[in-house]
Enzyme design. Structure first.
Site, short mmCIF file in Angstrom:
data_model
loop_
_atom_site.label_atom_id
_atom_site.label_comp_id
_atom_site.label_asym_id
_atom_site.label_seq_id
_atom_site.Cartn_x
_atom_site.Cartn_y
_atom_site.Cartn_z
N ARG A 1 6.23 12.35 -1.51
CA ARG A 1 6.07 10.91 -1.37
C ARG A 1 7.45 10.30 -1.16
O ARG A 1 8.36 10.54 -1.96
CB ARG A 1 5.38 10.28 -2.59
CG ARG A 1 3.98 10.82 -2.83
CD ARG A 1 3.19 9.93 -3.76
NE ARG A 1 2.82 8.68 -3.09
CZ ARG A 1 2.28 7.64 -3.72
NH1 ARG A 1 2.06 7.69 -5.03
NH2 ARG A 1 1.97 6.54 -3.06
N ASN B 1 7.01 -2.17 -4.23
CA ASN B 1 5.95 -1.87 -5.20
C ASN B 1 4.63 -1.79 -4.44
O ASN B 1 4.58 -2.00 -3.22
CB ASN B 1 5.90 -2.94 -6.29
CG ASN B 1 5.01 -2.54 -7.47
OD1 ASN B 1 5.16 -1.45 -8.00
ND2 ASN B 1 4.10 -3.41 -7.86
N LYS B 2 3.58 -1.49 -5.14
CA LYS B 2 2.27 -1.30 -4.51
C LYS B 2 1.92 -2.46 -3.59
O LYS B 2 2.19 -3.62 -3.90
CB LYS B 2 1.20 -1.14 -5.60
CG LYS B 2 -0.19 -0.84 -5.09
CD LYS B 2 -0.22 0.41 -4.23
CE LYS B 2 0.29 1.64 -4.94
NZ LYS B 2 0.29 2.84 -4.08
N GLN C 1 -6.12 1.09 -8.22
CA GLN C 1 -5.41 1.53 -9.43
C GLN C 1 -5.55 0.52 -10.57
O GLN C 1 -5.49 0.88 -11.73
CB GLN C 1 -3.93 1.77 -9.12
CG GLN C 1 -3.66 2.95 -8.22
CD GLN C 1 -3.50 2.54 -6.78
OE1 GLN C 1 -4.09 1.56 -6.32
NE2 GLN C 1 -2.69 3.27 -6.02
N ASP D 1 8.53 0.82 -7.47
CA ASP D 1 8.73 2.20 -7.04
C ASP D 1 10.15 2.44 -6.54
O ASP D 1 10.63 3.57 -6.58
CB ASP D 1 7.72 2.55 -5.95
CG ASP D 1 6.33 2.73 -6.53
OD1 ASP D 1 5.96 3.89 -6.82
OD2 ASP D 1 5.62 1.73 -6.71
N ARG E 1 0.65 9.94 -10.58
CA ARG E 1 1.22 8.85 -9.78
C ARG E 1 1.94 7.89 -10.72
O ARG E 1 1.88 8.02 -11.93
CB ARG E 1 0.13 8.12 -8.97
CG ARG E 1 -1.11 7.82 -9.75
CD ARG E 1 -1.73 6.50 -9.41
NE ARG E 1 -0.83 5.38 -9.64
CZ ARG E 1 -0.56 4.90 -10.87
NH1 ARG E 1 -1.08 5.44 -11.95
NH2 ARG E 1 0.25 3.88 -10.98
N GLY E 2 2.66 6.94 -10.11
CA GLY E 2 3.56 6.09 -10.87
C GLY E 2 4.96 6.66 -10.73
O GLY E 2 5.18 7.86 -10.97
N ALA E 3 5.91 5.82 -10.36
CA ALA E 3 7.26 6.32 -10.04
C ALA E 3 7.87 7.17 -11.15
O ALA E 3 8.34 8.28 -10.89
CB ALA E 3 8.16 5.14 -9.68
#
Length: 357
Positions: free
Chosen positions: A88, A245-246, A194, A235, A45-47
């Site tokens: 995603r 973003n998150k 996270q 993201d 995970r993580g863009a």
């Protein structure tokens, strides 16, 4: 520095981030389906990291397959890229990496074996490029940090989220190496934690002092004068600077502005979507309700069959963002102008010219 994603011995190896901090488990991915599952289930995970993983996933999808001719190969590569991109929807690096490979393939001459090898060559270039971008972002962002600063982070933005040292955490790592004596406050980042699971683990590995807080403590910490700076990742960023973003990032930006605290986003230019004018056009992924109704999908924490809403991201308006840290420098207001200038200026870096265009 840990490596969350590696290509060696003709296979892709990732750290299973769903197991951290309980266990450090490396997964070998040998098929495109395994890469899709790893992205969708947040094992990677993580863009930036999922863009890199998808690039290698595309190679795994075409490797060892038979194609009638060049056109059938290009058509299948496009279909496989669309399949991976559907894992995603919000993080633009995923789509960017796959689109970049397909565009390069269209321009590549040669027989089918050469085209297949080209996919791997480009995937390796994308991985190496991300490492360089992280280093450049770290250097640019560290200039903002004064000795003794107390910095608030949200979600994981370090080595686990990229192929390099990270975006927002990469800035912190760089400042730490400059002996700036930082103190990091880590939002736990509900519902998948996270921050609590991944950021705290990374910061402990790096020997950087860190204090964990729950998401709803951040505003109070600001009110008490405990936070000097907020740095988050992204993201997807629209042309005007609106940033997805998150979930929970928007809350921080609103509170930071109220308390007069600088709020910065750190992201490579590959995270920008210059095809959209504002954050209203960013698709927001909505995930399974069990992520918020159960702990680890098992232990219930609410009434049975509770109705819920679980957006994975929110959009922070550009007006709440002090600046955006990129590998080409720091963008400021008006973002439309400064981002265009940085994008053009970044092309003078020969190592990045082709990938950033």
């Amino acid at each position: 520095m840990i490596k969350s994603i590696e290509w060696s011995e003709n296979k892709l190896t990732i750290i299973d981030q769903t197991e951290i901090p309980r266990n450090l488990i490396y997964l070998e991915l040998n098929t495109i389906q395994q890469v899709f599952e790893a992205i969708q289930k947040l094992r990677v995970r993580g863009a930036p990291a999922i863009g890199v993983a998808a690039a290698f996933g595309l190679y795994l999808g075409v490797r060892g397959r038979s194609f009638e001719n060049r056109q059938s190969f290009l058509s299948e590569a496009k279909s496989l890229a669309d399949y991976l991109a559907s894992a995603r929807p919000t993080a633009v690096n995923l789509r960017w990496a796959l689109q970049f490979i397909n565009e390069k393939l269209q321009k590549t001459q040669g027989e089918l074996p050469e085209l297949i090898r080209k996919v791997l060559e480009i995937a390796i270039d994308i991985k190496n490029d991300d490492q360089k971008r992280c280093d450049l972002m770290g250097s640019a962002g560290a200039e903002l940090i004064q000795p003794g600063m107390r910095i608030l982070t949200h979600c994981n933005t370090g080595a686990l989220a990229t192929a390099g040292i990270g975006t927002a955490l990469g800035v912190i790592y760089t400042a730490h190496r400059q002996n700036k004596k930082l103190q990091v406050f880590v939002d736990e980042t509900r519902p998948l934690l996270q921050g609590a699971r991944l950021n705290m683990w990374e910061l402990e590995q790096a020997g950087i002092p860190a204090t964990l807080i729950s998401d709803n403590m951040a505003a109070y910490a600001m009110q008490r004068g405990m936070i000097d700076l907020v740095i988050v990742g992204a993201d997807r960023i629209a042309a005007n600077g609106d940033t997805a973003n998150k979930i929970g990032t928007y809350n921080l930006a609103v509170n930071a502005q109220y308390h007069g605290i600088p709020f910065y986003v750190a992201a490579p230019l590959s995270t920008f979507d210059f095809s959209i004018k504002s954050g209203e056009q960013i698709p927001i992924e909505e995930r399974n309700c069990e992520e918020i109704t159960r702990i680890w999908g098992k232990l219930p924490i609410t009434v049975e069959n509770a109705s819920c809403w679980n957006p994975a991201f929110d959009v922070t308006p550009a007006g709440l963002i002090t600046g955006i840290i990129t590998e080409a420098g720091i963008a400021d207001h008006p973002f439309e102008d400064s981002l265009t200038r940085l994008k053009l200026n970044s092309q003078v870096h020969k190592n990045h010219k082709e990938l950033i265009q």
